[in-house]
Write a protein that holds these residues in place. Sequence first.
Motif, mmCIF file in Angstrom:
data_model
loop_
_atom_site.group_PDB
_atom_site.id
_atom_site.type_symbol
_atom_site.label_atom_id
_atom_site.label_comp_id
_atom_site.label_asym_id
_atom_site.label_seq_id
_atom_site.Cartn_x
_atom_site.Cartn_y
_atom_site.Cartn_z
ATOM 1 N N GLY A 1 -1.383 8.373 3.842
ATOM 2 C CA GLY A 1 -1.693 9.192 4.918
ATOM 3 C C GLY A 1 -3.354 9.772 4.289
ATOM 4 N N THR A 2 -2.953 10.817 5.358
ATOM 5 C CA THR A 2 -4.642 11.037 4.829
ATOM 6 C C THR A 2 -4.479 12.994 4.792
ATOM 7 O OG1 THR A 2 -4.778 11.979 7.153
ATOM 8 C CG2 THR A 2 -5.878 10.117 6.754
ATOM 9 N N THR A 3 -2.542 12.794 4.550
ATOM 10 C CA THR A 3 -2.552 14.781 4.243
ATOM 11 C C THR A 3 -1.093 14.889 2.710
ATOM 12 O OG1 THR A 3 -0.565 15.289 5.723
ATOM 13 C CG2 THR A 3 -2.509 15.008 6.779
ATOM 14 N N ILE A 4 -1.260 15.599 2.453
ATOM 15 C CA ILE A 4 -0.207 15.928 1.276
ATOM 16 C C ILE A 4 0.791 16.783 1.660
ATOM 17 C CG2 ILE A 4 -1.479 17.422 -0.342
ATOM 18 C CD1 ILE A 4 -1.760 20.046 0.798
ATOM 19 N N LEU A 5 0.784 15.917 3.315
ATOM 20 C CA LEU A 5 2.371 15.966 3.995
ATOM 21 C C LEU A 5 3.051 14.426 3.457
ATOM 22 C CD1 LEU A 5 1.592 18.133 6.750
ATOM 23 C CD2 LEU A 5 2.747 19.180 5.073
ATOM 24 N N ALA A 6 2.144 14.078 3.387
ATOM 25 C CA ALA A 6 2.425 11.930 3.135
ATOM 26 C C ALA A 6 3.941 12.346 2.120
ATOM 27 C CB ALA A 6 1.236 11.043 3.196
ATOM 28 N N ARG A 7 4.854 11.645 3.044
ATOM 29 C CA ARG A 7 6.052 10.900 1.342
ATOM 30 C C ARG A 7 6.347 9.582 1.653
ATOM 31 N NH1 ARG A 7 5.399 15.532 -0.121
ATOM 32 N NH2 ARG A 7 6.335 17.467 0.746
ATOM 33 N N PHE A 8 7.194 9.449 0.098
ATOM 34 C CA PHE A 8 6.900 8.081 -0.348
ATOM 35 C C PHE A 8 8.584 7.405 1.104
ATOM 36 C CE2 PHE A 8 5.119 9.407 -4.296
ATOM 37 C CZ PHE A 8 3.859 8.186 -4.299
ATOM 38 N N LYS A 9 7.843 6.153 0.995
ATOM 39 C CA LYS A 9 8.480 5.242 1.649
ATOM 40 C C LYS A 9 8.993 3.824 1.037
ATOM 41 C CE LYS A 9 7.420 6.941 6.304
ATOM 42 N NZ LYS A 9 6.081 7.756 6.377
ATOM 43 N N PRO A 10 10.462 3.357 1.115
ATOM 44 C CA PRO A 10 10.729 2.017 0.399
ATOM 45 C C PRO A 10 9.272 0.653 1.036
ATOM 46 C CG PRO A 10 11.832 2.944 1.564
ATOM 47 C CD PRO A 10 11.345 3.931 2.151
ATOM 48 N N TYR A 11 8.833 -0.033 0.028
ATOM 49 C CA TYR A 11 8.015 -0.432 0.484
ATOM 50 C C TYR A 11 8.513 -1.941 -0.858
ATOM 51 C CZ TYR A 11 4.070 -3.337 0.282
ATOM 52 O OH TYR A 11 3.125 -4.240 0.270
ATOM 53 N N ASN A 12 9.504 -3.538 0.514
ATOM 54 C CA ASN A 12 10.015 -3.668 -0.477
ATOM 55 C C ASN A 12 9.282 -5.144 -0.250
ATOM 56 O OD1 ASN A 12 11.783 -2.290 -1.943
ATOM 57 N ND2 ASN A 12 12.559 -2.008 0.536
ATOM 58 N N ASN A 13 7.594 -5.126 0.897
ATOM 59 C CA ASN A 13 7.537 -6.631 0.485
ATOM 60 C C ASN A 13 7.174 -7.343 -0.572
ATOM 61 O OD1 ASN A 13 6.903 -4.538 3.301
ATOM 62 N ND2 ASN A 13 5.593 -5.447 3.256
ATOM 63 N N LEU A 14 7.079 -7.498 -1.857
ATOM 64 C CA LEU A 14 6.988 -8.046 -2.820
ATOM 65 C C LEU A 14 8.196 -7.968 -3.330
ATOM 66 C CD1 LEU A 14 3.120 -6.638 -3.226
ATOM 67 C CD2 LEU A 14 4.089 -9.166 -2.655
ATOM 68 N N ASN A 15 9.452 -8.056 -3.259
ATOM 69 C CA ASN A 15 10.485 -7.402 -4.298
ATOM 70 C C ASN A 15 10.918 -9.461 -4.726
ATOM 71 O OD1 ASN A 15 10.603 -4.844 -4.069
ATOM 72 N ND2 ASN A 15 12.815 -5.131 -2.692
ATOM 73 N N GLY A 16 11.604 -9.669 -6.136
ATOM 74 C CA GLY A 16 11.378 -10.430 -5.915
ATOM 75 C C GLY A 16 10.173 -11.817 -6.886
ATOM 76 N N ARG A 17 8.816 -11.331 -7.119
ATOM 77 C CA ARG A 17 7.860 -11.320 -7.433
ATOM 78 C C ARG A 17 7.908 -11.135 -8.653
ATOM 79 N NH1 ARG A 17 4.297 -12.529 -3.352
ATOM 80 N NH2 ARG A 17 3.563 -13.814 -4.532
#
Length: 150
Positions: free
Chosen positions: A75-91
Amino acid sequence: MNNMLALGILVVGAFLIQSALGFFQIRHFGNEYNELKADGRVAIGKRAGKLTSGTIIMFQLDEKGVIVRGKKLQGTTILARFKPYNNLNGRLIEAIKADDPDVLAEIKITRKTIMNAVTNYRMFINGETIPEKESPFKELTKKITNIKFG
């Protein structure tokens, strides 16, 4: 004089609000990191956005270096939050390359962030020190001092 006082109060108020929101974002990062760290090692990649969105990716790894789960903050602001990112799971994180189809499917800043996490992990495993990126002010100072006159 009243205009200057009002401007000063506005500037100080904006600074205090930004500081408070920055504190909450750092606390959010710490909480997310601790959650991943509780179950294994964590590889972190970051890519600052100067005029675009910045990105941080954290991969939770098992004892063999396989990605169990990930989280992405973009994100571009300090309001951005972490979201799940599972595109590389198992690698296996060490096996991920820049020309990997899963990496190429991402936008440019996310690709760079993923590869930063892979590089940081490799450096850590090899006992190397991960270099700190210089602040924009320090980079500007270096550029100014390196200008040749004449």
